[in-house]
Design a protein around this motif. Structure first.
Motif, PDB file in Angstrom:
ATOM      1  N   GLY A 218       0.764  -1.246   0.000  1.00 17.76           N
ATOM      2  CA  GLY A 218       0.000   0.000   0.000  1.00 17.76           C
ATOM      3  C   GLY A 218       0.793   1.292   0.000  1.00 17.76           C
ATOM      4  N   ALA A 219       2.105   1.185  -0.043  1.00 13.58           N
ATOM      5  CA  ALA A 219       2.904   2.430  -0.061  1.00 13.58           C
ATOM      6  C   ALA A 219       2.927   3.035  -1.460  1.00 13.58           C
ATOM      7  N   LEU A 220       3.137   4.334  -1.505  1.00 11.28           N
ATOM      8  CA  LEU A 220       3.397   4.991  -2.786  1.00 11.28           C
ATOM      9  C   LEU A 220       4.835   4.663  -3.184  1.00 11.28           C
ATOM     10  N   LEU A 221       5.054   4.519  -4.483  1.00  8.53           N
ATOM     11  CA  LEU A 221       6.405   4.222  -4.952  1.00  8.53           C
ATOM     12  C   LEU A 221       6.862   5.289  -5.938  1.00  8.53           C
ATOM     13  N   ALA A 222       7.990   5.916  -5.613  1.00  9.43           N
ATOM     14  CA  ALA A 222       8.580   6.910  -6.513  1.00  9.43           C
ATOM     15  C   ALA A 222       9.953   6.408  -6.960  1.00  9.43           C
ATOM     16  N   ILE A 223      10.233   6.534  -8.243  1.00 14.24           N
ATOM     17  CA  ILE A 223      11.518   6.080  -8.784  1.00 14.24           C
ATOM     18  C   ILE A 223      12.212   7.247  -9.496  1.00 14.24           C
ATOM     19  N   ILE A 224      13.390   7.582  -8.996  1.00 11.68           N
ATOM     20  CA  ILE A 224      14.172   8.662  -9.607  1.00 11.68           C
ATOM     21  C   ILE A 224      15.492   8.049 -10.071  1.00 11.68           C
ATOM     22  N   THR A 225      15.537   7.640 -11.309  1.00 11.75           N
ATOM     23  CA  THR A 225      16.691   6.933 -11.842  1.00 11.75           C
ATOM     24  C   THR A 225      16.814   7.268 -13.318  1.00 11.75           C
ATOM     25  N   LEU A 226      18.029   7.463 -13.757  1.00  7.46           N
ATOM     26  CA  LEU A 226      18.255   7.897 -15.135  1.00  7.46           C
ATOM     27  C   LEU A 226      17.666   6.934 -16.171  1.00  7.46           C
ATOM     28  N   SER A 227      17.889   5.628 -15.945  1.00  8.31           N
ATOM     29  CA  SER A 227      17.419   4.667 -16.951  1.00  8.31           C
ATOM     30  C   SER A 227      16.114   4.011 -16.519  1.00  8.31           C
ATOM     31  N   GLU A 228      15.508   3.283 -17.443  1.00  8.98           N
ATOM     32  CA  GLU A 228      14.256   2.591 -17.135  1.00  8.98           C
ATOM     33  C   GLU A 228      14.494   1.464 -16.143  1.00  8.98           C
ATOM     34  N   THR A 229      13.447   1.115 -15.378  1.00 10.49           N
ATOM     35  CA  THR A 229      13.552   0.002 -14.434  1.00 10.49           C
ATOM     36  C   THR A 229      12.362  -0.931 -14.646  1.00 10.49           C
ATOM     37  N   PRO A 230      12.490  -2.180 -14.179  1.00 13.90           N
ATOM     38  CA  PRO A 230      11.386  -3.138 -14.353  1.00 13.90           C
ATOM     39  C   PRO A 230      10.126  -2.725 -13.577  1.00 13.90           C
ATOM     40  N   LEU A 231      10.258  -1.784 -12.630  1.00 13.58           N
ATOM     41  CA  LEU A 231       9.098  -1.406 -11.812  1.00 13.58           C
ATOM     42  C   LEU A 231       8.451  -0.097 -12.263  1.00 13.58           C
ATOM     43  N   ASP A 232       8.941   0.475 -13.341  1.00 10.57           N
ATOM     44  CA  ASP A 232       8.408   1.763 -13.809  1.00 10.57           C
ATOM     45  C   ASP A 232       6.889   1.723 -13.989  1.00 10.57           C
ATOM     46  N   CYS A 233       6.383   0.616 -14.533  1.00 10.57           N
ATOM     47  CA  CYS A 233       4.956   0.550 -14.856  1.00 10.57           C
ATOM     48  C   CYS A 233       4.083   0.488 -13.604  1.00 10.57           C
ATOM     49  N   SER A 234       4.619  -0.009 -12.482  1.00  9.02           N
ATOM     50  CA  SER A 234       3.788  -0.103 -11.278  1.00  9.02           C
ATOM     51  C   SER A 234       4.033   1.065 -10.304  1.00  9.02           C
ATOM     52  N   ALA A 235       5.013   1.925 -10.619  1.00 10.80           N
ATOM     53  CA  ALA A 235       5.331   3.028  -9.703  1.00 10.80           C
ATOM     54  C   ALA A 235       4.327   4.178  -9.839  1.00 10.80           C
ATOM     55  N   ASP A 236       4.160   4.953  -8.766  1.00  2.00           N
ATOM     56  CA  ASP A 236       3.259   6.116  -8.790  1.00  2.00           C
ATOM     57  C   ASP A 236       3.933   7.320  -9.423  1.00  2.00           C
ATOM     58  N   PHE A 237       5.256   7.403  -9.227  1.00  2.00           N
ATOM     59  CA  PHE A 237       6.021   8.502  -9.821  1.00  2.00           C
ATOM     60  C   PHE A 237       7.284   7.935 -10.447  1.00  2.00           C
ATOM     61  N   VAL A 238       7.559   8.323 -11.680  1.00  2.00           N
ATOM     62  CA  VAL A 238       8.797   7.896 -12.332  1.00  2.00           C
ATOM     63  C   VAL A 238       9.468   9.117 -12.945  1.00  2.00           C
ATOM     64  N   PHE A 239      10.688   9.363 -12.537  1.00  2.00           N
ATOM     65  CA  PHE A 239      11.455  10.478 -13.111  1.00  2.00           C
ATOM     66  C   PHE A 239      12.760   9.929 -13.660  1.00  2.00           C
ATOM     67  N   HIS A 240      12.873   9.881 -14.977  1.00  2.00           N
ATOM     68  CA  HIS A 240      14.122   9.416 -15.582  1.00  2.00           C
ATOM     69  C   HIS A 240      15.078  10.602 -15.716  1.00  2.00           C
ATOM     70  N   LEU A 241      15.568  11.014 -14.583  1.00  2.00           N
ATOM     71  CA  LEU A 241      16.449  12.177 -14.528  1.00  2.00           C
ATOM     72  C   LEU A 241      17.644  11.855 -13.644  1.00  2.00           C
ATOM     73  N   LYS A 242      18.696  12.642 -13.834  1.00  2.00           N
ATOM     74  CA  LYS A 242      19.788  12.585 -12.857  1.00  2.00           C
ATOM     75  C   LYS A 242      19.249  13.154 -11.555  1.00  2.00           C
ATOM     76  N   VAL A 243      19.742  12.656 -10.433  1.00  2.00           N
ATOM     77  CA  VAL A 243      19.224  13.065  -9.135  1.00  2.00           C
ATOM     78  C   VAL A 243      19.270  14.582  -8.965  1.00  2.00           C
ATOM     79  N   GLU A 244      20.418  15.161  -9.314  1.00  2.00           N
ATOM     80  CA  GLU A 244      20.566  16.602  -9.078  1.00  2.00           C
ATOM     81  C   GLU A 244      19.630  17.411  -9.977  1.00  2.00           C
ATOM     82  N   GLU A 245      19.353  16.872 -11.178  1.00  2.00           N
ATOM     83  CA  GLU A 245      18.429  17.534 -12.091  1.00  2.00           C
ATOM     84  C   GLU A 245      17.014  17.503 -11.503  1.00  2.00           C
ATOM     85  N   PHE A 246      16.643  16.336 -10.996  1.00  2.00           N
ATOM     86  CA  PHE A 246      15.339  16.175 -10.361  1.00  2.00           C
ATOM     87  C   PHE A 246      15.179  17.141  -9.176  1.00  2.00           C
ATOM     88  N   LEU A 247      16.217  17.250  -8.375  1.00  2.00           N
ATOM     89  CA  LEU A 247      16.136  18.105  -7.182  1.00  2.00           C
ATOM     90  C   LEU A 247      16.078  19.574  -7.551  1.00  2.00           C
TER      91      LEU A 247
END
Ligand code: ZN
Length: 250
Positions: A218-247
């Motif tokens: 039941g938790a929200l899932l956020a993924i901040i990673t440059l490349s695609e991941t196997p969990l992208d489709c089930s995550a609530d937030f997906v940011f394919h960015l460099k961490v510092e860019e995202f911040l």
């Protein structure tokens, strides 16, 4: 993604962040590249260039043991000079706000500890290079004590308590992850209301199962990673960015 879309996602992420009370961070190599720590698994990384030393070889083969220590000595130069970056400080800020319930990391660089996160909050799934431990009795010393003035021509470090073999406290190839760490990570994944993955491609098992467990519970899932991941489709937030860019956007 269009610019306005990403701004909308960032706003939605922010408001979820505000509402969350028990956040768990999950970090991989991507969070540390800005600190000058190479991604060992990537092409050109240490594990791509060198044959790894398996735990069994470390124990039984004197030459391999020396080779292992020589590499760790090289690595320590990079690690001891590295400082936490904005990605680590983002998680530290959540901790300061009382929102961070725990931090699971695949990294062995100790940068979360250096950022000021309480040690007991951190689950180092693959161990840590901050400590050197005896493989027989478990006696542990801080790494800087061992590496300072270490001359491997005199032989590899041995335990001053029992004479056993000392080894940086990371999980080697052929060595099992510690069950106590897996249990703690599992508990955190089951009890958090938001998991934020930073800089992990989520392909190394079993580490990568924790974001799935969080989502299933039941938790929200956020993924901040440059490349695609196997969990992208089930995550609530997906940011394919460099961490510092995202911040910066945040
Ligand atoms: Zn010992």
């Amino acid at each position: 993604m269009e610019h306005t879309d990403i701004n909308k996602s960032i706003d939605a992420f922010k408001s979820s962040l505000d509402k969350s009370k028990k956040i768990v961070g999950f970090t991989g190599a991507g969070i540390s590249t800005e600190s000058g720590i190479p991604d060992y698994r990537s092409k050109g990384g240490i594990w791509d260039k060198f044959q790894p030393v398996y735990f069994e070889e470390f124990v039984s083969d004197e030459k391999k043991r020396l080779l292992y220590w020589q590499r760790k000595q090289e690595l320590w130069k990079d690690l001891s000079a590295a400082s936490p970056n904005t990605g680590h400080m983002f998680l530290k800020r959540l901790y300061d706000e009382g929102k961070l319930a725990g931090l699971i990391t695949q990294n062995i660089d100790g940068l979360h500890e250096k950022s000021g996160l309480a040690k007991e909050l951190i689950v180092n799934l693959h161990g840590t290079n901050l400590e050197v431990a005896c493989i027989d009795c478990g006696f542990t010393v801080p790494s800087e004590e061992v590496f300072e003035g270490l001359d491997l021509e005199d032989g590899v470090p041995v335990c001053r308590e029992c004479g056993g073999l000392m080894k940086p406290a990371t999980i080697s190839f052929g060595q099992q992850l510690r069950s106590a760490d897996l249990d703690r990570a599992n508990d955190l994944a089951r009890s958090c209301d938001m998991m934020i993955v930073v800089g992990s491609t989520l392909v190394v098992q079993p580490a990568s199962s924790f974001p799935s467990i969080a989502k299933e519970n039941g938790a929200l899932l956020a993924i901040i990673t440059l490349s695609e991941t196997p969990l992208d489709c089930s995550a609530d937030f997906v940011f394919h960015l460099k961490v510092e860019e995202f911040l910066r956007l945040l």
